[in-house]
Design an enzyme around this catalytic site. Structure first.
Site, PDB file in Angstrom:
ATOM      1  N   CYS A 246      38.434  75.589 -87.229  1.00  0.00           N
ATOM      2  CA  CYS A 246      39.456  74.545 -87.035  1.00  0.00           C
ATOM      3  C   CYS A 246      40.491  75.094 -86.076  1.00  0.00           C
ATOM      4  CB  CYS A 246      40.045  74.103 -88.370  1.00  0.00           C
ATOM      5  SG  CYS A 246      40.730  75.436 -89.372  1.00  0.00           S
ATOM      6  N   ARG A 251      41.518  74.726 -92.587  1.00  0.00           N
ATOM      7  CA  ARG A 251      40.752  73.505 -92.848  1.00  0.00           C
ATOM      8  C   ARG A 251      39.261  73.810 -92.912  1.00  0.00           C
ATOM      9  NH1 ARG A 251      43.359  69.734 -88.206  1.00  0.00           N
ATOM     10  NH2 ARG A 251      43.609  71.776 -87.245  1.00  0.00           N
TER      11      ARG A 251
END
Lengths: 288, 149
Positions: A246, A251
């Site tokens: 990410c 994430r």
């Protein structure tokens, strides 16, 4: 109402626990509940009784180098929160467990496999009207011996990623579509997490991380729906070596968790250098 | 360039001097507890709120309204739709308590980087950008009024 965890077809359903389970185990001395959030105020404002806080910046990151905590710091952390190797840790947090799965991933770098995530996270607990407390629990320090951090199994570094790209290996970019296309580069007020170039690593499939959760209660989607997204729609092979990334690797730890535990992908690595490294590297290939 | 309002400058200085993370959090939570005083009243806006009042970078779904006072200054009202958006509520409360009714040039002088002095430097990019976004909207509203003069 969401289907129970055991009925969702996950490869490793035991890695998730329900809010009911957590409520029943709040007094269990063999269970340590850990809250890990993005919002720095949430834990202090109220948390599940008995839960300790693990902060992603202070507790999990090296404070000098861009890296994770080392063996000694991990041992000190586990001692501080009263965890032994026999303790089942249960992580939960805000943002659909985004930061909880990040902490989970870091814990796996040190092999604490006796770990679970509370399905639905903090939002589900609150939505169900369950109690929160501001009382900070104190646990007797433990003597926790950790192995050296294992960066080989579930973590990818830039040189590995470059070789992976050159070999045509699969990647999954879990950022927003605007970040994937390069339309959104970085916030000018926040240059330390910015990047010189926008776009994505060549060959990466775009699957924003939050597609793995039900928007109404933050629980993970059933295996069939997840397979539809990652395998049918994006053509990702559970047996291939896959790299998720990410912007700084938080994430993508959520997607790593989903692919590894819920769908049983055999070899998923999280590239925590992610776009803040790749988008600043000289000479590496980029697609838009 | 005008200085930022004195009350805000003092608060920023006080918060910046706090080294204990829990103490800082407690103060910010107490601030967030006063958010209701500045939640947008129904006489000004009702849900669903118009998109042009939404703070784009804020993941807590924060909204801002600037209401003109007869003396040419502004009152700011807010809403934060995410009940877990405590930081956004604290930020909004701080802005309302220190900027409402203040000279527009001093409001326009507020730098969004005060977020890190108020909340500490450990904020994630998303959280930092969201809070800075709230300041940015407030600042823009003041600048718009100044430009129209």
């Amino acid at each position: 109402m969401s289907v129970s965890i055991t009925e969702r077809g996950y490869v490793n359903p035991g890695v998730l626990v329900s809010t009911d389970w957590v409520a029943e185990h709040q007094q269990d001395a063999n269970v340590r509940i850990i809250e890990s959030n993005e919002d720095p105020l949430l834990y202090s404002a109220g948390h599940i009784a008995g839960a300790v806080q693990v902060d992603w910046t202070r507790d999990l990151n090296d404070q000098l180098r861009r890296d994770y905590l080392n063996k000694a710091s991990f041992e000190a952390l586990m001692s501080r929160i009263g965890v032994t190797h026999d303790t089942t840790i249960v992580l939960y947090g805000d943002k659909n467990n985004w930061w909880a799965t990040y902490a989970f991933w870091v814990f796996q770098l040190f092999g604490h496999t006796n770990a679970k995530v509370m399905d639905g996270g903090r939002a589900k607990w609150e939505k169900e009207g369950r109690p929160l407390t501001r009382e900070i629990p104190a646990y007797a320090p433990t003597a926790y011996t950790a192995p050296e951090r294992d960066d080989a199994s579930i973590r990818a570094f830039r040189d590995q990623v470059l070789k992976h790209v050159e070999a045509g290996g699969p990647l999954v970019d879990v950022r927003s579509p605007a970040e994937y296309t390069g339309e959104k580069l970085h916030m000018p007020e926040y240059p330390q997490e910015g990047a010189i170039r926008g776009g994505h690593i060549p060959g990466a499939k775009s699957v924003p991380w939050a597609r793995a959760v039900n928007t109404e209660d933050g629980t993970f989607k059933p295996a069939e729906e997840l397979k539809q997204i990652y395998e049918q729609e994006q053509g990702l092979d559970p047996n291939s070596e896959l790299i998720a990334y990410c912007r700084i690797g938080e994430r993508s730890s959520h997607t790593w968790f989903v692919l590894t535990y819920l769908l049983g992908f055999k070899n998923v690595k999280n590239y925590d250098g992610s776009w803040t490294e790749w988008g600043n590297l000289v000479g590496v290939p980029i697609e838009k | 360039m005008a200085a930022i309002p004195e009350a805000l400058a003092e608060l920023v200085s006080d918060m910046e001097s706090i080294s204990d993370r829990n103490e800082r959090a407690e103060l910010l939570i107490e601030t967030a507890d006063r958010f209701g005083d500045f939640r947008v009243p129904a006489s000004i806006a009702s849900k669903p709120y118009p998109e042009d009042h939404r703070v784009k970078a804020c993941e807590s779904d924060a909204y801002v309204w600037a209401v003109d006072r007869p003396d040419g200054t502004l009152d700011f009202y807010f809403d934060v739709l995410n009940p877990q958006g405590l930081s956004a509520m604290a930020m909004s409360t701080i802005l309302a308590e220190t900027l409402n009714g203040q000279p527009l040039d001093s409001v326009a002088a507020v730098n969004s980087e005060i977020v890190f002095k108020l909340f500490g430097k450990d904020l994630s990019m998303g959280k930092g950008a969201g809070l800075m976004g709230i300041i940015s909207v407030v600042q823009t509203e003041a600048k718009k009024r100044l430009a129209a003069r």
